[in-house]
Structure formats: structure tokens, C-alpha cells
Design an enzyme around this catalytic site. Structure first.
Site, PDB file in Angstrom:
ATOM      1  N   ASP A   1       0.813  -1.217   0.000  1.00  0.00           N
ATOM      2  CA  ASP A   1       0.000   0.000   0.000  1.00  0.00           C
ATOM      3  C   ASP A   1       0.848   1.269   0.000  1.00  0.00           C
ATOM      4  O   ASP A   1       2.071   1.222   0.204  1.00  0.00           O
ATOM      5  CB  ASP A   1      -0.966   0.001   1.202  1.00  0.00           C
ATOM      6  CG  ASP A   1      -0.310  -0.449   2.507  1.00  0.00           C
ATOM      7  OD1 ASP A   1       0.929  -0.461   2.569  1.00  0.00           O
ATOM      8  OD2 ASP A   1      -1.035  -0.774   3.459  1.00  0.00           O
TER       9      ASP A   1
ATOM     10  N   ASN B   1      -7.931  -2.637  13.718  1.00  0.00           N
ATOM     11  CA  ASN B   1      -9.311  -2.969  13.326  1.00  0.00           C
ATOM     12  C   ASN B   1      -9.350  -4.178  12.391  1.00  0.00           C
ATOM     13  O   ASN B   1     -10.372  -4.454  11.777  1.00  0.00           O
ATOM     14  CB  ASN B   1      -9.977  -1.749  12.663  1.00  0.00           C
ATOM     15  CG  ASN B   1      -9.247  -1.315  11.398  1.00  0.00           C
ATOM     16  OD1 ASN B   1      -8.279  -1.955  10.987  1.00  0.00           O
ATOM     17  ND2 ASN B   1      -9.701  -0.244  10.789  1.00  0.00           N
TER      18      ASN B   1
ATOM     19  N   HIS C   1      -7.391  -4.609   9.667  1.00  0.00           N
ATOM     20  CA  HIS C   1      -7.051  -4.394   8.258  1.00  0.00           C
ATOM     21  C   HIS C   1      -5.751  -5.091   7.898  1.00  0.00           C
ATOM     22  O   HIS C   1      -4.868  -5.289   8.738  1.00  0.00           O
ATOM     23  CB  HIS C   1      -7.052  -2.901   7.878  1.00  0.00           C
ATOM     24  CG  HIS C   1      -5.952  -2.057   8.436  1.00  0.00           C
ATOM     25  ND1 HIS C   1      -6.188  -0.867   9.082  1.00  0.00           N
ATOM     26  CD2 HIS C   1      -4.614  -2.203   8.425  1.00  0.00           C
ATOM     27  CE1 HIS C   1      -5.040  -0.319   9.430  1.00  0.00           C
ATOM     28  NE2 HIS C   1      -4.060  -1.126   9.049  1.00  0.00           N
TER      29      HIS C   1
ATOM     30  N   GLU D   1      -9.597  -2.020   4.642  1.00  0.00           N
ATOM     31  CA  GLU D   1     -10.286  -1.660   5.874  1.00  0.00           C
ATOM     32  C   GLU D   1     -11.568  -2.484   6.046  1.00  0.00           C
ATOM     33  O   GLU D   1     -12.097  -3.024   5.067  1.00  0.00           O
ATOM     34  CB  GLU D   1     -10.654  -0.169   5.811  1.00  0.00           C
ATOM     35  CG  GLU D   1      -9.455   0.773   5.835  1.00  0.00           C
ATOM     36  CD  GLU D   1      -8.950   1.062   7.244  1.00  0.00           C
ATOM     37  OE1 GLU D   1      -8.825   0.126   8.056  1.00  0.00           O
ATOM     38  OE2 GLU D   1      -8.666   2.239   7.517  1.00  0.00           O
TER      39      GLU D   1
HETATM   40  C1  GLP Z   1      -0.630   0.247   8.492  1.00  0.00           C
HETATM   41  C2  GLP Z   1      -0.265  -0.543   7.248  1.00  0.00           C
HETATM   42  C3  GLP Z   1      -0.490  -2.028   7.422  1.00  0.00           C
HETATM   43  C4  GLP Z   1       0.082  -2.470   8.752  1.00  0.00           C
HETATM   44  C5  GLP Z   1      -0.679  -1.805   9.860  1.00  0.00           C
HETATM   45  C6  GLP Z   1      -0.236  -2.215  11.243  1.00  0.00           C
HETATM   46  O1  GLP Z   1      -1.904   0.760   8.461  1.00  0.00           O
HETATM   47  N1  GLP Z   1      -0.978  -0.111   6.093  1.00  0.00           N
HETATM   48  O2  GLP Z   1       0.087  -2.731   6.336  1.00  0.00           O
HETATM   49  O3  GLP Z   1      -0.021  -3.868   8.873  1.00  0.00           O
HETATM   50  O4  GLP Z   1      -0.511  -0.402   9.731  1.00  0.00           O
HETATM   51  O5  GLP Z   1       0.879  -1.484  11.606  1.00  0.00           O
HETATM   52  P1  GLP Z   1       1.807  -1.778  12.847  1.00  0.00           P
HETATM   53  O6  GLP Z   1       2.642  -2.936  12.448  1.00  0.00           O
HETATM   54  O7  GLP Z   1       2.603  -0.529  12.989  1.00  0.00           O
HETATM   55  O8  GLP Z   1       0.924  -2.055  13.989  1.00  0.00           O
END
Ligand code: GLP
Length: 251
Positions: free
Chosen positions: A67, A136, A138, A143
């Protein structure tokens, strides 16, 4: 689904890096699906160490990222393109032309989504997809929604995601409201999926995603239907898993 429990972030990162390293060593031309966020940083650091020690060669590896924020240039330190260069690509011998990430500055949103799906298809799909999980549920920026969106799309980020990701920006107002994300199809078509989770803040969503019903309101739950998923998590992230779901991990 295999669940591997590690004691902390450091050992989770090593375990995840070992799985990625095994993939690269056995298939040097692997197509890796890569993620951003705090979860994979330790995994990337371990891969970088092993590269410097001469154990890994990324010269024929391709990377497709999940992303990118809409409206950020690749030079913006908050962009995922910048994150990937900083945390992995600039420190290993992957070829820049073999790394792919949605273009957050694309003028034509629809054309950008088609371009990105074509890249993944032309590479023949993903061999190993690394994922984190949002609070959440995702994955990438897929989402919670009414349906699983299959292809690359531009999404309006939920308030909870904006709040969670604001820790990486000076002010919450700076967090982009939209992002491009790979859809569920290429993720689910990946030959192998490796998902990592660390910390008690992830415990509830890990339980919902992997011990409860498959639903687009918890996008990661779809991974229950994939034939080759490994969840590598630390004990804190697994603490809410029921006995039936744990199947002997962390014992
Ligand atoms: C972001 C990214 C995701 C990632 C998520 C969790 O929103 N788009 O790909 O998995 O955050 O992030 P973290 O690993 O910092 O908790």
C-alpha cells in the site's frame, strides 16, 4: 493455519525473517509481498544483517508492497516508498527496478489501480506475502467493509486507522485520508502468507481475526481460508486466543 509463538518482538522478528530467508534461499527469484508499519521493522533488520553476513542475495528478488498513502511523494519521509528504502531496500542488493509500490501521486486513480494489478499479474503473483495486522483487522489498507474488495483500490481510511497511524506524523491532521492498497485477491493468491503481530494491543484483534467468523468487517479473518498461512506472534499478542485456537502454541 500455523501459529508460532515467540517470547517477544525480537524473537518474533527473527522467526519471521527465517521464514523469508528460507524462501529466498530456496527460490532466489521469489516475488515477495511486503508490508510497512512497526511490526516488520525488526524482521527487515534481521534480513539486512543476514545479507551483510553473506547469507542472503536479493539480486533476483522482486518486491511488491501492499500500500501507499495517496498524495505523498516517494520522497516524503512519511510515505511507504520512503519507509521501504530506509528500512530495507537501500541496505540490501535488491534492484530498484524490481521494487514496486503504488504511486501515491498518480493523477488518474483508476489507471493507477489497474497498473498496479497488472504489475502483480505480470510477475505471476506473489510467492510469499508478509502482513501486519491493523487494530481494526485491516491487512494492507483493506479496511473493514461490507465486502472483501478484490483488486487494488483507493480507500478512505477509517478514523481508527488515521488515529493509530498518527503516531508517525507530527499532527493527526497530516495523516493522509486516502490510500492505495493491494486488494484481497493477490494477497489470498499468494502461495504462502506470513503474518506477524506483537504486543497486547493486538491481542483482541488477533483473536477476532483467527478464532472467530470470517467476515469483511475483520478483513484479516479471510486468511483462515488460505491453505498456507503462518502467524508468528509474541506471547502478548496471543494472550487472548482460546485454548481451541492455540493448538499447543506457547506451551
Ligand atoms: C498500516 C499498514 C499495514 C500495517 C498496519 C499495522 O496501516 N498499512 O500494512 O499492517 O498499519 O501497523 P503496525 O505494524 O505498525 O501495527
Amino acid at each position: 493455519m500455523k501459529i508460532l509463538c515467540e517470547k517477544d518482538y525480537r524473537s518474533m522478528s527473527k522467526r519471521a525473517a527465517s521464514i523469508i530467508a528460507a524462501q529466498i534461499v530456496s527460490h532466489p527469484k521469489s516475488i515477495l509481498g511486503l508490508a510497512t508499519g512497526s511490526s516488520p521493522i525488526g524482521t527487515y533488520q534481521t534480513l539486512i544483517e543476514w545479507y551483510h553476513q553473506g547469507y542472503l542475495d536479493f539480486s533476483e528478488v522482486h518486491a511488491v508492497n501492499l500500500d501507499e498513502y495517496k498524495g505523498l511523494t516517494p520522497h516524503n519521509p512519511q510515505s511507504y516508498a520512503y519507509f521501504m528504502r530506509e528500512n530495507l531496500f537501500d541496505q540490501i542488493n535488491i534492484k530498484a527496478e524490481n521494487t514496486h509500490i503504488p504511486n501515491g501521486m498518480a493523477v488518474d486513480e483508476e489507471a493507477e489501480c489497474i497498473r498496479y494489478d497488472n504489475i502483480i499479474d505480470q510477475l505471476g503473483g506473489i510467492d510469499l506475502q508478509l502482513l501486519g495486522i491493523g487494530h481494526n483487522g485491516h491487512i494492507g489498507f483493506n479496511e473493514p467493509a461490507e465486502v472483501f474488495e478484490k483488486d487494488t483500490h483507493c480507500i478512505s481510511l477509517s478514523e481508527s486507522t488515521i488515529a493509530a497511524n498518527s503516531r508517525l506524523f507530527e499532527q493527526i491532521e497530516e495523516v493522509p485520508r486516502f490510500a492505495y492498497t493491494m486488494g484481497i485477491r493477490p494477497i489470498m493468491q499468494a502461495k504462502k502468507i506470513l503474518i506477524i503481530a506483537s504486543g497486547s494491543a493486538k491481542a483482541e484483534i488477533v483473536r477476532k481475526a483467527f478464532c472467530e467468523a470470517v467476515t469483511p468487517s475483520v478483513p484479516a479473518s479471510i486468511l483462515q481460508l488460505h491453505p498456507d498461512v503462518t502467524l508468528v506472534a509474541d506471547a502478548d499478542a496471543l494472550k487472548d486466543l482460546g485454548d481451541g485456537c492455540r493448538k499447543g502454541c506457547c506451551d
